[in-house]
Design a protein around this motif. Structure first.
Motif, PDB file in Angstrom:
ATOM      1  N   GLY A  16       0.809  -1.214   0.000  1.00 23.06           N
ATOM      2  CA  GLY A  16       0.000   0.000   0.000  1.00 23.06           C
ATOM      3  C   GLY A  16       0.841   1.263   0.000  1.00 23.06           C
ATOM      4  N   SER A  17       0.152   2.386   0.118  1.00 25.64           N
ATOM      5  CA  SER A  17       0.807   3.694   0.057  1.00 25.64           C
ATOM      6  C   SER A  17       0.312   4.592   1.178  1.00 25.64           C
ATOM      7  CB  SER A  17       0.516   4.374  -1.287  1.00 25.64           C
ATOM      8  OG  SER A  17       1.008   3.621  -2.369  1.00 25.64           O
ATOM      9  N   ARG A  19       0.886   8.993   2.402  1.00 22.96           N
ATOM     10  CA  ARG A  19       1.563  10.261   2.229  1.00 22.96           C
ATOM     11  C   ARG A  19       1.672  10.940   3.586  1.00 22.96           C
ATOM     12  NH1 ARG A  19       0.431  15.776  -1.251  1.00 22.96           N
ATOM     13  NH2 ARG A  19      -1.192  16.108   0.316  1.00 22.96           N
ATOM     14  N   ARG A  67      10.835   4.046  -4.102  1.00 25.26           N
ATOM     15  CA  ARG A  67       9.530   3.842  -3.448  1.00 25.26           C
ATOM     16  C   ARG A  67       9.059   5.101  -2.712  1.00 25.26           C
ATOM     17  NH1 ARG A  67       8.937   0.455   0.645  1.00 25.26           N
ATOM     18  NH2 ARG A  67      11.101   0.631   1.366  1.00 25.26           N
ATOM     19  N   THR A  69       9.128   9.329  -2.129  1.00 28.28           N
ATOM     20  CA  THR A  69       9.359  10.607  -2.812  1.00 28.28           C
ATOM     21  C   THR A  69       9.150  11.747  -1.828  1.00 28.28           C
ATOM     22  OG1 THR A  69       8.579   9.682  -4.911  1.00 28.28           O
ATOM     23  CG2 THR A  69       8.738  12.078  -4.737  1.00 28.28           C
ATOM     24  N   GLN A  82       5.891  10.851   0.194  1.00 22.84           N
ATOM     25  CA  GLN A  82       5.020   9.864  -0.442  1.00 22.84           C
ATOM     26  C   GLN A  82       5.704   8.514  -0.345  1.00 22.84           C
ATOM     27  OE1 GLN A  82       1.878  10.231  -1.891  1.00 22.84           O
ATOM     28  NE2 GLN A  82       1.905   7.992  -2.050  1.00 22.84           N
ATOM     29  N   ASN A  84       5.343   4.568  -1.278  1.00 27.18           N
ATOM     30  CA  ASN A  84       4.663   3.570  -2.099  1.00 27.18           C
ATOM     31  C   ASN A  84       5.261   2.193  -1.873  1.00 27.18           C
ATOM     32  OD1 ASN A  84       3.083   5.625  -3.304  1.00 27.18           O
ATOM     33  ND2 ASN A  84       4.661   5.985  -4.847  1.00 27.18           N
ATOM     34  N   ARG A  85       4.498   1.192  -2.278  1.00 26.25           N
ATOM     35  CA  ARG A  85       4.947  -0.213  -2.178  1.00 26.25           C
ATOM     36  C   ARG A  85       5.515  -0.492  -0.785  1.00 26.25           C
ATOM     37  NH1 ARG A  85       7.585   1.303  -6.763  1.00 26.25           N
ATOM     38  NH2 ARG A  85       9.587   0.441  -6.117  1.00 26.25           N
TER      39      ARG A  85
END
Length: 122
Positions: A16-17, A19, A67, A69, A82, A84-85
């Motif tokens: 999942g992600s 922020r 992954r 940012t 951010q 991710n993964r």
């Protein structure tokens, strides 16, 4: 002086992600280079990512490259991460911090937030 408040952490499944946000008050954020660090239980705090005052230059730990940012919106006095993964090994308390010169060393940061918990389930 600047005060930092992180938000956006939570419990997510692997893959999942999220922020994360770091909102600053006090002095304006464009006076500082910003970094994200994390600390898992029983481990030392580790560098995750950093960004220059303008946002042009960014830096990442090898473990998160591709992954994570980092970005910033100086008009909103906010820095973002951010993620991710997500992997279970990303589970940690994530901290944002401010410094005068961009660096990966936590002892060179002057101001710290209280942290936000990220938990990744497998």
């Amino acid at each position: 002086q600047v005060q930092l408040v992180e938000s956006g952490g939570g419990l997510v499944q692997a893959g999942g992600s999220l922020r994360l946000s770091c909102a600053a008050s006090g002095r304006t954020l464009n006076n500082y280079c910003m970094g994200w660090f994390r600390q898992a239980p029983g481990t030392e705090r580790e560098f995750v990512s950093a960004i220059s005052r303008s946002g042009i230059s960014t830096y990442y730990a090898d473990s998160v490259k591709g992954r994570f940012t980092i970005s910033r919106d100086n008009a909103k006095n906010t820095v973002y991460l951010q993620i991710n993964r997500l992997k279970p090994e990303d589970t940690a308390v994530y901290y944002c911090a401010a410094t005068g010169v961009v660096t990966t060393h936590d002892h060179e940061y002057d101001y710290w937030g209280q942290g936000t918990q990220v938990t990744v389930s497998s």
